[in-house]
Design a protein around this motif. Structure first.
Motif, PDB file in Angstrom:
ATOM      1  N   LEU A 124       0.832  -1.200   0.000  1.00  0.00           N
ATOM      2  CA  LEU A 124       0.000   0.000   0.000  1.00  0.00           C
ATOM      3  C   LEU A 124       0.871   1.257   0.000  1.00  0.00           C
ATOM      4  O   LEU A 124       0.641   2.189  -0.777  1.00  0.00           O
ATOM      5  CB  LEU A 124      -0.935  -0.012   1.222  1.00  0.00           C
ATOM      6  CG  LEU A 124      -1.841   1.221   1.389  1.00  0.00           C
ATOM      7  CD1 LEU A 124      -2.753   1.379   0.185  1.00  0.00           C
ATOM      8  CD2 LEU A 124      -2.674   1.097   2.662  1.00  0.00           C
ATOM      9  N   THR A 125       1.890   1.260   0.859  1.00  0.00           N
ATOM     10  CA  THR A 125       2.780   2.428   0.927  1.00  0.00           C
ATOM     11  C   THR A 125       3.482   2.633  -0.420  1.00  0.00           C
ATOM     12  O   THR A 125       3.563   3.763  -0.921  1.00  0.00           O
ATOM     13  CB  THR A 125       3.823   2.254   2.038  1.00  0.00           C
ATOM     14  OG1 THR A 125       3.159   1.958   3.264  1.00  0.00           O
ATOM     15  CG2 THR A 125       4.658   3.508   2.214  1.00  0.00           C
ATOM     16  N   SER A 126       3.965   1.534  -0.999  1.00  0.00           N
ATOM     17  CA  SER A 126       4.675   1.642  -2.284  1.00  0.00           C
ATOM     18  C   SER A 126       3.757   2.138  -3.386  1.00  0.00           C
ATOM     19  O   SER A 126       4.178   2.925  -4.247  1.00  0.00           O
ATOM     20  CB  SER A 126       5.247   0.279  -2.681  1.00  0.00           C
ATOM     21  OG  SER A 126       6.184  -0.152  -1.730  1.00  0.00           O
ATOM     22  N   ALA A 127       2.497   1.700  -3.358  1.00  0.00           N
ATOM     23  CA  ALA A 127       1.547   2.147  -4.381  1.00  0.00           C
ATOM     24  C   ALA A 127       1.298   3.656  -4.261  1.00  0.00           C
ATOM     25  O   ALA A 127       1.269   4.366  -5.268  1.00  0.00           O
ATOM     26  CB  ALA A 127       0.224   1.372  -4.243  1.00  0.00           C
ATOM     27  N   ILE A 128       1.145   4.131  -3.029  1.00  0.00           N
ATOM     28  CA  ILE A 128       0.918   5.563  -2.817  1.00  0.00           C
ATOM     29  C   ILE A 128       2.159   6.366  -3.235  1.00  0.00           C
ATOM     30  O   ILE A 128       2.059   7.397  -3.890  1.00  0.00           O
ATOM     31  CB  ILE A 128       0.551   5.856  -1.344  1.00  0.00           C
ATOM     32  CG1 ILE A 128      -0.759   5.161  -0.969  1.00  0.00           C
ATOM     33  CG2 ILE A 128       0.423   7.368  -1.103  1.00  0.00           C
ATOM     34  CD1 ILE A 128      -1.062   5.168   0.522  1.00  0.00           C
ATOM     35  N   VAL A 129       3.348   5.851  -2.875  1.00  0.00           N
ATOM     36  CA  VAL A 129       4.601   6.522  -3.268  1.00  0.00           C
ATOM     37  C   VAL A 129       4.691   6.624  -4.784  1.00  0.00           C
ATOM     38  O   VAL A 129       5.008   7.678  -5.334  1.00  0.00           O
ATOM     39  CB  VAL A 129       5.823   5.746  -2.716  1.00  0.00           C
ATOM     40  CG1 VAL A 129       7.112   6.182  -3.416  1.00  0.00           C
ATOM     41  CG2 VAL A 129       5.966   5.956  -1.225  1.00  0.00           C
ATOM     42  N   SER A 130       4.385   5.526  -5.442  1.00  0.00           N
ATOM     43  CA  SER A 130       4.498   5.477  -6.896  1.00  0.00           C
ATOM     44  C   SER A 130       3.562   6.488  -7.547  1.00  0.00           C
ATOM     45  O   SER A 130       3.945   7.227  -8.462  1.00  0.00           O
ATOM     46  CB  SER A 130       4.154   4.055  -7.361  1.00  0.00           C
ATOM     47  OG  SER A 130       4.866   3.726  -8.512  1.00  0.00           O
ATOM     48  N   LEU A 131       2.333   6.531  -7.063  1.00  0.00           N
ATOM     49  CA  LEU A 131       1.351   7.464  -7.625  1.00  0.00           C
ATOM     50  C   LEU A 131       1.779   8.907  -7.363  1.00  0.00           C
ATOM     51  O   LEU A 131       1.710   9.773  -8.231  1.00  0.00           O
ATOM     52  CB  LEU A 131      -0.015   7.184  -7.000  1.00  0.00           C
ATOM     53  CG  LEU A 131      -1.197   7.944  -7.595  1.00  0.00           C
ATOM     54  CD1 LEU A 131      -1.379   7.602  -9.057  1.00  0.00           C
ATOM     55  CD2 LEU A 131      -2.478   7.615  -6.817  1.00  0.00           C
ATOM     56  N   TRP A 132       2.237   9.145  -6.159  1.00  0.00           N
ATOM     57  CA  TRP A 132       2.663  10.490  -5.770  1.00  0.00           C
ATOM     58  C   TRP A 132       3.834  10.955  -6.626  1.00  0.00           C
ATOM     59  O   TRP A 132       3.852  12.077  -7.114  1.00  0.00           O
ATOM     60  CB  TRP A 132       3.072  10.452  -4.289  1.00  0.00           C
ATOM     61  CG  TRP A 132       2.959  11.737  -3.560  1.00  0.00           C
ATOM     62  CD1 TRP A 132       3.224  12.994  -4.031  1.00  0.00           C
ATOM     63  CD2 TRP A 132       2.595  11.879  -2.193  1.00  0.00           C
ATOM     64  NE1 TRP A 132       3.033  13.912  -3.050  1.00  0.00           N
ATOM     65  CE2 TRP A 132       2.659  13.263  -1.909  1.00  0.00           C
ATOM     66  CE3 TRP A 132       2.233  10.983  -1.185  1.00  0.00           C
ATOM     67  CZ2 TRP A 132       2.351  13.753  -0.649  1.00  0.00           C
ATOM     68  CZ3 TRP A 132       1.939  11.493   0.048  1.00  0.00           C
ATOM     69  CH2 TRP A 132       2.000  12.857   0.320  1.00  0.00           C
ATOM     70  N   GLN A 133       4.813  10.062  -6.803  1.00  0.00           N
ATOM     71  CA  GLN A 133       5.971  10.397  -7.641  1.00  0.00           C
ATOM     72  C   GLN A 133       5.531  10.733  -9.059  1.00  0.00           C
ATOM     73  O   GLN A 133       6.048  11.669  -9.690  1.00  0.00           O
ATOM     74  CB  GLN A 133       6.980   9.245  -7.686  1.00  0.00           C
ATOM     75  CG  GLN A 133       7.792   9.081  -6.426  1.00  0.00           C
ATOM     76  CD  GLN A 133       8.863   8.002  -6.558  1.00  0.00           C
ATOM     77  OE1 GLN A 133       9.826   8.023  -5.830  1.00  0.00           O
ATOM     78  NE2 GLN A 133       8.705   7.060  -7.471  1.00  0.00           N
ATOM     79  N   GLY A 134       4.575   9.963  -9.550  1.00  0.00           N
ATOM     80  CA  GLY A 134       4.080  10.204 -10.893  1.00  0.00           C
ATOM     81  C   GLY A 134       3.469  11.583 -11.025  1.00  0.00           C
ATOM     82  O   GLY A 134       3.654  12.274 -12.029  1.00  0.00           O
ATOM     83  N   LEU A 135       2.754  12.015  -9.983  1.00  0.00           N
ATOM     84  CA  LEU A 135       2.149  13.333 -10.033  1.00  0.00           C
ATOM     85  C   LEU A 135       3.189  14.436  -9.919  1.00  0.00           C
ATOM     86  O   LEU A 135       3.092  15.458 -10.588  1.00  0.00           O
ATOM     87  CB  LEU A 135       1.119  13.488  -8.906  1.00  0.00           C
ATOM     88  CG  LEU A 135      -0.253  12.903  -9.190  1.00  0.00           C
ATOM     89  CD1 LEU A 135      -1.210  13.256  -8.076  1.00  0.00           C
ATOM     90  CD2 LEU A 135      -0.803  13.404 -10.497  1.00  0.00           C
TER      91      LEU A 135
END
Lengths: 231, 130
Positions: A124-135
């Motif tokens: 879950l943390t990695s998914a949020i990090v990934s999305l955030w980085q993308g933004l």
């Protein structure tokens, strides 16, 4: 006359493909760690940028490898009650160098009464990090990026919003397919957003985009497409 | 402090050399075998080690190192390219090895590593007995 014989290349065994990806990931991480270490030794005006970008690349590689290991069954999901707020705070810490380097400000809006969700904490943390980085990489410099978690009748909804973002229409159902065209409106392959899509899919959800404006200043919100169930 | 760094990546040694106090001494061992030999010839206050080592693995080194009564109390910081799951770091076996900190290199800033190293410094009036 030289004759060229065309043959189809042999199909890679899926184990071979998996191992190559893992090896490639680990090989790429080493020089990136060295770059980060050298940047942190230097303490000149460019060193913070170098360090932030090296860290971004390292996290992207780790998130891709995590997706690959989990989707191939090499690593199991460890389901446990996870407070989404704590996952968001952890993700915020991890993306902080990149946010700072991009001149972006973070706002976290986490509803108080959220119950834990059944999830793999690391995933879950990695998914949020990934999305955030993308933004971060698609937002204009000095943007505000707001990460929010709130309770809905169906569970917990996570969304990340930016008012200043150049992001075109994304068809998330095809974005990660081999034959898909590059995502419009994004300079670069949007690897982090696609990786986030894959990671959220492993959590039983996905990503949706709820605003379709392609105009700077009007913003976009990316949110998970199916709420996470509370325990 | 006299520090034993077990790591074959030269950048880590340079990083620590540039950031630590001038009075600190860092000896570098690129593999576990050399590390054991160096530990036998010197009195170290701290060991900082990579888990992915050439030859004997970091885990093999840890078990051997901690089997010697003289070295059992020397603090160890793991600073590694190997990403360990929380359940490993929190496991009884890991705790028994008395590793005081574990850092995953790609996610660890120099400041965090230095802070952990500084936490191992003996207080001014305290002498470390080996």
């Amino acid at each position: 006359m030289l004759l060229v014989k065309r043959v189809n290349p042999p199909v890679l065994d899926s184990d071979m493909e998996r191992n190559l990806l893992l090896l490639l990931g680990e090989e790429l991480k080493r020089p990136l760690v060295s770059i980060r270490q050298l940047a942190e030794m230097s303490e000149n005006e460019l060193s913070e940028q170098m360090s932030a970008h090296a860290k971004h690349a390292l996290m992207t590689i780790d998130n891709i490898l995590l997706y690959q290991r989990m989707s191939s069954g090499q690593t199991n999901l460890n389901l446990e009650p996870v407070h989404v707020g704590s996952a968001i705070h952890e993700a915020a810490k991890q993306v902080e160098p990149l946010m700072r380097e991009a001149g972006c400000r973070t706002e976290l809006i986490i509803q108080h009464s959220l119950q834990p969700v059944d999830a793999d904490r690391n995933l879950l943390t990695s998914a949020i990090v990934s999305l955030w980085q993308g933004l971060i990489t698609t937002a204009n410099p000095s943007s505000d990026i707001i990460c929010q978690a709130k309770k809905t009748p169906f569970g917990v909804r996570i969304s990340i919003h930016s008012k200043s973002i150049n992001i075109g229409n994304i068809n998330f159902s095809t974005a990660n397919k081999k034959s898909s065209q590059p995502i419009k409106g994004i300079s670069g392959p949007a690897t982090d957003i696609i990786t986030a899509q894959g990671l959220f899919e492993l959590l039983g959800t996905g990503i949706s985009k709820s605003s379709y404006n392609n105009t700077v200043g009007l913003g976009a919100t990316l949110h998970i497409s199916r709420q996470l169930q509370m325990v | 402090m006299h520090i034993l760094l077990i790591d074959h990546h030269k950048t880590t040694a340079r990083l620590l050399g540039s950031k630590l106090d001038n009075s600190d001494i860092i000896d570098v061992a690129p593999n576990a075998d050399l590390a054991i030999n160096m530990a036998a010839e010197n009195n170290y206050d701290l060991v900082i080690m990579e888990m992915s080592l050439e030859g004997h693995s970091g885990l093999e080194f840890l078990y051997e190192f901690k089997s010697y009564q003289d070295w059992i109390d020397i603090p160890i910081i793991v600073y590694s390219m190997l990403k360990l799951e929380l359940e490993v770091v929190n496991s009884r076996a890991w705790q028994d090895l008395k590793i005081i900190s574990y850092f995953y290199k790609p996610e660890t800033s120099v400041d965090n590593l230095l802070s952990a190293i500084n936490d191992c410094r003996p207080a001014r009036n305290e002498t470390v007995q080996h």
